[in-house]
Design an enzyme around this catalytic site. Structure first.
Site, short mmCIF file in Angstrom:
data_model
loop_
_atom_site.label_atom_id
_atom_site.label_comp_id
_atom_site.label_asym_id
_atom_site.label_seq_id
_atom_site.Cartn_x
_atom_site.Cartn_y
_atom_site.Cartn_z
CG ASP A 286 -0.08 3.54 3.48
OD1 ASP A 286 0.11 4.55 2.79
OD2 ASP A 286 -1.16 3.01 3.69
CB CYS B 114 -0.98 -0.03 1.21
SG CYS B 114 -0.08 0.06 2.80
CB CYS C 70 -3.55 0.01 9.02
SG CYS C 70 -4.55 0.19 7.45
CB CYS D 39 -4.48 4.68 5.23
SG CYS D 39 -4.41 3.40 6.77
FE1 FES Z 1 -1.71 0.41 4.41
FE2 FES Z 1 -3.63 1.51 5.79
S1 FES Z 1 -3.67 0.98 3.85
S2 FES Z 1 -1.28 1.17 6.21
#
Ligand code: FES
Length: 166
Positions: free
Chosen positions: A37, A35, A108, A64
């Site tokens: 992140d 993702c 997450c 996110c």
């Molecule tokens: Fe990847 Fe939340 S969608 S950390």
């Protein structure tokens, strides 16, 4: 009683302990290549009744909103915990005040747990320093290029689908 979803929205609107901690004793950074992140967590320790406790924690996230909310909750939750207690905390514990995370958002919370584990590993004198810059001068927060460091092999630790970032 506040509904978990309201708490999630409130936390997203006003995250706590967000930002670098220049005088941190330990720092841990993880990311998820899927993702894109990442979360970095800083810890400052103190001593209470002869035990090492977490005096304060802060975080930075290019993640996110769920990751930011969990990190906010986690950094609040960590205050006053002993290092041993902090090591016991799992992603589900850290996100508990926000209610159960939907399956697609579980990672997450895992990222926040991963950043905490990395910071605690950096703190542990028995473990090999993972980054020669950690805990030394200049301070562990000296590298502001979190995005620039997002290239690392996957962590092989348990269920975490995250990667450690130097
Ligand atoms: Fe990847 Fe939340 S969608 S950390």
């Amino acid at each position: 009683m506040t509904h978990p979803e309201d708490r999630l929205q409130a936390t997203i609107a006003n995250p706590q302990n967000m930002g670098e901690m220049p005088d941190a004793d330990a720092v841990g950074t993880v990311g998820n290549p899927e993702c894109g992140d990442m979360v970095r967590m800083w810890l400052k320790f103190s001593e209470k009744d002869g035990k090492k406790i977490i005096d304060r924690a802060s975080f930075q996230s290019f993640g996110c909103q769920t990751a930011i909310a969990v990190a906010s909750m986690a950094t609040e939750m960590l205050k006053g915990k002993t290092v041993a207690e902090a090591r016991e905390l799992k992603s589900a514990d850290l996100s508990k005040p926000l209610g159960p995370l939907p399956p697609m958002k579980l990672h997450c919370g895992d990222m926040v747990e991963g950043a905490l584990r990395e910071a605690l590993a950096a703190e542990n004198p028995k473990s090999e320093p993972r980054n020669p810059n950690l805990g030394t001068e200049p301070s562990p927060v000296a590298d502001p290029t979190l995005l620039g460091s997002f290239q690392a092999p996957p962590l092989k630790a348990g269920k975490l689908k995250v990667v450690k970032l130097d």
